[in-house]
Design a protein around this motif. Sequence first.
Motif, PDB file in Angstrom:
ATOM      1  N   GLY A   1      -2.763  -4.716 -18.136  1.00 37.86           N
ATOM      2  CA  GLY A   1      -1.911  -3.957 -17.496  1.00 37.86           C
ATOM      3  C   GLY A   1      -3.065  -3.255 -16.215  1.00 37.86           C
ATOM      4  N   GLN A   2      -4.454  -3.552 -17.231  1.00 41.46           N
ATOM      5  CA  GLN A   2      -4.774  -2.498 -17.038  1.00 41.46           C
ATOM      6  C   GLN A   2      -6.193  -3.301 -16.299  1.00 41.46           C
ATOM      7  OE1 GLN A   2      -8.320  -0.861 -19.759  1.00 41.46           O
ATOM      8  NE2 GLN A   2      -9.856  -0.675 -18.927  1.00 41.46           N
ATOM      9  N   ILE A   3      -6.036  -4.785 -15.840  1.00 46.90           N
ATOM     10  CA  ILE A   3      -7.158  -5.735 -15.009  1.00 46.90           C
ATOM     11  C   ILE A   3      -6.097  -5.340 -13.700  1.00 46.90           C
ATOM     12  CG2 ILE A   3      -7.112  -7.887 -14.466  1.00 46.90           C
ATOM     13  CD1 ILE A   3      -7.342  -8.706 -17.682  1.00 46.90           C
ATOM     14  N   ILE A   4      -5.226  -5.665 -13.576  1.00 48.10           N
ATOM     15  CA  ILE A   4      -4.214  -5.343 -12.613  1.00 48.10           C
ATOM     16  C   ILE A   4      -4.813  -4.108 -11.781  1.00 48.10           C
ATOM     17  CG2 ILE A   4      -1.905  -4.716 -11.580  1.00 48.10           C
ATOM     18  CD1 ILE A   4      -1.170  -7.239 -13.968  1.00 48.10           C
ATOM     19  N   ARG A   5      -4.668  -3.082 -13.035  1.00 45.45           N
ATOM     20  CA  ARG A   5      -4.584  -1.312 -12.247  1.00 45.45           C
ATOM     21  C   ARG A   5      -6.499  -1.551 -12.062  1.00 45.45           C
ATOM     22  NH1 ARG A   5      -8.651   2.261 -12.162  1.00 45.45           N
ATOM     23  NH2 ARG A   5      -8.693   1.524 -14.793  1.00 45.45           N
ATOM     24  N   GLU A   6      -7.378  -1.910 -11.826  1.00 48.84           N
ATOM     25  CA  GLU A   6      -8.790  -1.942 -12.093  1.00 48.84           C
ATOM     26  C   GLU A   6      -8.762  -2.656 -10.392  1.00 48.84           C
ATOM     27  OE1 GLU A   6     -10.625  -3.649 -14.857  1.00 48.84           O
ATOM     28  OE2 GLU A   6     -11.205  -1.198 -15.871  1.00 48.84           O
ATOM     29  N   TYR A   7      -8.211  -3.778 -10.410  1.00 47.07           N
ATOM     30  CA  TYR A   7      -8.066  -5.233  -8.946  1.00 47.07           C
ATOM     31  C   TYR A   7      -7.422  -4.223  -7.583  1.00 47.07           C
ATOM     32  CZ  TYR A   7      -6.644  -8.524  -5.996  1.00 47.07           C
ATOM     33  OH  TYR A   7      -6.475  -9.719  -4.955  1.00 47.07           O
ATOM     34  N   LEU A   8      -6.273  -3.548  -8.168  1.00 45.81           N
ATOM     35  CA  LEU A   8      -5.634  -2.774  -7.005  1.00 45.81           C
ATOM     36  C   LEU A   8      -6.541  -1.496  -5.944  1.00 45.81           C
ATOM     37  CD1 LEU A   8      -1.568  -2.170  -8.685  1.00 45.81           C
ATOM     38  CD2 LEU A   8      -2.395  -3.953  -7.104  1.00 45.81           C
ATOM     39  N   SER A   9      -7.198  -0.805  -7.227  1.00 48.50           N
ATOM     40  CA  SER A   9      -7.923   0.154  -7.149  1.00 48.50           C
ATOM     41  C   SER A   9      -9.273   0.183  -5.997  1.00 48.50           C
ATOM     42  CB  SER A   9      -8.984   1.158  -8.644  1.00 48.50           C
ATOM     43  OG  SER A   9      -9.482   2.095  -8.567  1.00 48.50           O
ATOM     44  N   ASP A  10      -9.306  -1.607  -6.764  1.00 47.93           N
ATOM     45  CA  ASP A  10     -11.045  -1.428  -5.447  1.00 47.93           C
ATOM     46  C   ASP A  10     -10.203  -2.383  -3.807  1.00 47.93           C
ATOM     47  OD1 ASP A  10     -12.654  -1.461  -8.187  1.00 47.93           O
ATOM     48  OD2 ASP A  10     -11.935  -4.879  -8.597  1.00 47.93           O
ATOM     49  N   SER A  11      -9.067  -2.401  -4.074  1.00 44.03           N
ATOM     50  CA  SER A  11      -8.275  -2.752  -2.780  1.00 44.03           C
ATOM     51  C   SER A  11      -7.562  -1.050  -2.486  1.00 44.03           C
ATOM     52  CB  SER A  11      -7.176  -3.779  -2.939  1.00 44.03           C
ATOM     53  OG  SER A  11      -7.652  -4.549  -3.194  1.00 44.03           O
ATOM     54  N   ASN A  12      -8.443   0.101  -3.018  1.00 46.32           N
ATOM     55  CA  ASN A  12      -7.766   1.936  -2.453  1.00 46.32           C
ATOM     56  C   ASN A  12      -5.868   1.729  -2.478  1.00 46.32           C
ATOM     57  OD1 ASN A  12     -10.772   2.506  -1.717  1.00 46.32           O
ATOM     58  ND2 ASN A  12     -10.256   1.243  -0.260  1.00 46.32           N
ATOM     59  N   ILE A  13      -5.962   1.022  -4.225  1.00 47.40           N
ATOM     60  CA  ILE A  13      -4.058   0.889  -4.026  1.00 47.40           C
ATOM     61  C   ILE A  13      -4.236   1.130  -4.888  1.00 47.40           C
ATOM     62  CG2 ILE A  13      -1.655   0.017  -4.444  1.00 47.40           C
ATOM     63  CD1 ILE A  13      -3.054  -2.473  -2.214  1.00 47.40           C
ATOM     64  N   LYS A  14      -3.647   2.318  -5.434  1.00 47.06           N
ATOM     65  CA  LYS A  14      -3.036   3.194  -6.791  1.00 47.06           C
ATOM     66  C   LYS A  14      -1.789   3.140  -7.158  1.00 47.06           C
ATOM     67  CE  LYS A  14      -5.955   7.088  -5.559  1.00 47.06           C
ATOM     68  NZ  LYS A  14      -6.154   8.808  -5.500  1.00 47.06           N
ATOM     69  N   ILE A  15      -1.859   2.975  -8.287  1.00 48.29           N
ATOM     70  CA  ILE A  15      -0.316   2.990  -9.223  1.00 48.29           C
ATOM     71  C   ILE A  15      -0.143   4.547  -9.542  1.00 48.29           C
ATOM     72  CG2 ILE A  15      -0.726   0.079  -9.704  1.00 48.29           C
ATOM     73  CD1 ILE A  15      -0.918   2.521 -12.628  1.00 48.29           C
ATOM     74  N   LYS A  16       1.610   4.084  -9.694  1.00 47.84           N
ATOM     75  CA  LYS A  16       2.337   5.221  -9.886  1.00 47.84           C
ATOM     76  C   LYS A  16       1.870   5.800 -11.150  1.00 47.84           C
ATOM     77  CE  LYS A  16       4.238   7.139  -6.222  1.00 47.84           C
ATOM     78  NZ  LYS A  16       3.660   8.650  -5.669  1.00 47.84           N
ATOM     79  N   GLY A  17       2.256   4.778 -12.100  1.00 45.86           N
ATOM     80  CA  GLY A  17       1.701   4.631 -13.601  1.00 45.86           C
ATOM     81  C   GLY A  17       2.344   3.243 -14.500  1.00 45.86           C
ATOM     82  N   TYR A  18       2.718   3.882 -15.625  1.00 50.11           N
ATOM     83  CA  TYR A  18       2.503   2.048 -16.387  1.00 50.11           C
ATOM     84  C   TYR A  18       3.737   2.289 -17.076  1.00 50.11           C
ATOM     85  CZ  TYR A  18      -2.751   1.248 -17.103  1.00 50.11           C
ATOM     86  OH  TYR A  18      -3.599   0.364 -16.781  1.00 50.11           O
ATOM     87  N   ILE A  19       4.916   0.784 -17.695  1.00 51.76           N
ATOM     88  CA  ILE A  19       6.129   1.102 -17.922  1.00 51.76           C
ATOM     89  C   ILE A  19       5.744   0.820 -19.504  1.00 51.76           C
ATOM     90  CG2 ILE A  19       7.880   0.082 -17.839  1.00 51.76           C
ATOM     91  CD1 ILE A  19       7.991  -0.272 -14.903  1.00 51.76           C
ATOM     92  N   ASP A  20       6.411   0.779 -20.266  1.00 49.42           N
ATOM     93  CA  ASP A  20       6.099   0.905 -21.674  1.00 49.42           C
ATOM     94  C   ASP A  20       6.695   1.271 -22.489  1.00 49.42           C
ATOM     95  OD1 ASP A  20       5.064  -0.435 -24.186  1.00 49.42           O
ATOM     96  OD2 ASP A  20       3.332  -0.776 -23.808  1.00 49.42           O
TER      97      ASP A  20
ATOM     98  N   ARG B   1       1.030  -1.142  -0.193  1.00 49.58           N
ATOM     99  CA  ARG B   1      -0.371   0.203   0.010  1.00 49.58           C
ATOM    100  C   ARG B   1       0.791   0.994   0.029  1.00 49.58           C
ATOM    101  NH1 ARG B   1      -5.468  -1.030   0.457  1.00 49.58           N
ATOM    102  NH2 ARG B   1      -6.065  -3.229   1.197  1.00 49.58           N
ATOM    103  N   ASP B   2       2.351   1.183   0.554  1.00 52.06           N
ATOM    104  CA  ASP B   2       2.584   1.751   0.748  1.00 52.06           C
ATOM    105  C   ASP B   2       4.270   2.252  -0.613  1.00 52.06           C
ATOM    106  OD1 ASP B   2       1.696   3.309   2.864  1.00 52.06           O
ATOM    107  OD2 ASP B   2       2.408   1.943   4.442  1.00 52.06           O
ATOM    108  N   ALA B   3       4.598   1.598  -0.948  1.00 54.61           N
ATOM    109  CA  ALA B   3       5.003   1.128  -1.942  1.00 54.61           C
ATOM    110  C   ALA B   3       4.501   2.058  -3.201  1.00 54.61           C
ATOM    111  CB  ALA B   3       4.832  -0.452  -3.380  1.00 54.61           C
ATOM    112  N   SER B   4       6.152   2.379  -3.836  1.00 53.20           N
ATOM    113  CA  SER B   4       4.992   3.636  -5.640  1.00 53.20           C
ATOM    114  C   SER B   4       5.499   2.337  -6.864  1.00 53.20           C
ATOM    115  CB  SER B   4       6.942   4.496  -5.945  1.00 53.20           C
ATOM    116  OG  SER B   4       6.803   4.729  -4.774  1.00 53.20           O
ATOM    117  N   ILE B   5       3.975   1.710  -6.433  1.00 51.97           N
ATOM    118  CA  ILE B   5       3.656   0.550  -7.965  1.00 51.97           C
ATOM    119  C   ILE B   5       3.672   0.873  -9.002  1.00 51.97           C
ATOM    120  CG2 ILE B   5       2.338  -1.243  -8.827  1.00 51.97           C
ATOM    121  CD1 ILE B   5       1.483  -0.832  -5.320  1.00 51.97           C
ATOM    122  N   TYR B   6       4.225   0.809 -10.096  1.00 49.49           N
ATOM    123  CA  TYR B   6       4.363   0.594 -11.333  1.00 49.49           C
ATOM    124  C   TYR B   6       4.212  -0.883 -12.389  1.00 49.49           C
ATOM    125  CZ  TYR B   6       6.655   4.828 -11.057  1.00 49.49           C
ATOM    126  OH  TYR B   6       7.108   6.243 -10.180  1.00 49.49           O
TER     127      TYR B   6
END
Length: 492
Positions: free
Chosen positions: A413-432, A400-405
Amino acid sequence: MVDFNSSKILFSILIPTKDRFELLKKSIRSVLVQDYKNWELIISDNHGNQNIGEWIERLNDCRIRYKWQPKELTVTDNWNKANDMARGDYIIMLGDDDALLPDALSILLRRIQEYNMPELVVFYAYTFTQPDVDTNNPWGSVIKHNPVIKQCEDSGYISRSDREKKVIECCQFENRFTHNMQYFCYSRLLCEKIKQYGDFYEPPYPDYYTSCMMLILSEQVVAISESIAVIGVTPKSYGCYYLNNNEKEGMEFHKEADYRLVAPKSVRRYLCSVDEMDTAAAATYALIWERLGEKYKVNVHNYYKAVLRRMISLQSMEEISILAENEIKPNITEKEYKDLLSCVKNCNINGDRESKRVRYLPWQDVEDFLSDFAFVRTVDHLADLDLYYWLSFVDLSEFRDASIYIWGAYYRGQIIREYLSDSNIKIKGYIDGKMKDNIYDSIRVYGFEDIPKENHTVIIYSMRHLFDEVIDTLNVCSFYSEDSWIYKRINI
């Protein structure tokens, strides 16, 4: 509401087998658990050495008919023996490493009645490659597929013109569909139509021949959106030989190695001494050409192109040049030969297979997969089954307190981002790298070189394949993983 158990439609399920008793038992059990009960199961044992008959006898089920063949047959002949024993209105062919899904027959019955007894039903199936079968994918894989139409959200008739077009494209070596018989349920009427031209199954590739003949000769073909079967790819199945570039041994195992000697005269002198996959296909398609007319003529030039394209990934250029000079050039014009070499010059269709590894899936065999099928049904996009399976078990709360990419700016990647969002975890960005400095999914996309290399940085690898060059890059920058998904920056 259809009363399945009082319906008079009889299904015949065929399982040819030889000395794979442990696999066969799993396939049989998938039939025994069907909720629709009006079926017969026919097992044709190709002169095997295992005591299958005694085990079947103990099942004490009169719907199961077992036949031990008194001499060893080719795979094609054993398939025909099983088919000739069938008494059902509709017939399904399985391998001894395949299985029916739990409600397969009730789904088929409903659709058959809904569409007024069509001669052929085409459906989805899961191809399950067991672990340690494909050397390039030792973790195994599952793919959901329909051989005739790529997407089938709704069921419906397939027109004759569409069916003929697909078979013509096969004979032209332009666009081949998947021919496995486990994608089809065929009527007795259709079976008898095809047998007017010869055996129901014909060598060297019996499923290639019969699937094409069924599509052409059927009055009505219905494609349904439901999944019916699991196609197992196991050791000693032809799929295993194919995945490991060893079709020649596969043809020997199936007792079909001499097919060039008995191939139709229309193509016999054109057949190459290499590439069993395309060469056996050419011999098989030539049977359709021979029996149904010029419309289905085999395109020899395109056949040669397919052979050379495949050989590029398997043999040296010197070997390929000798093959082309001795076996191809004498059979085509000088212009065709130059065009052929030009087409394949820069081709390497399998060149990237060794650079990627597919994500691990948890099942060891077909029965394992079936035991988890309730979960599989919840997944909308089966290409992402490994991702859904991982997300259903992983605990990301510690980050939760990490910088997640997320590595990979695309759907997974969008599926993972949505899953994290449902758990109140935000990502910093995508890598591509290809999408660098753009916006994807309302979030910035970075290049890997732009990511802070700090100890609290976490990278989630969303791509379906594990590319060695990506993993090496992460490792060089001190990112390591315990489960191949989450890469944490270690203390340095």
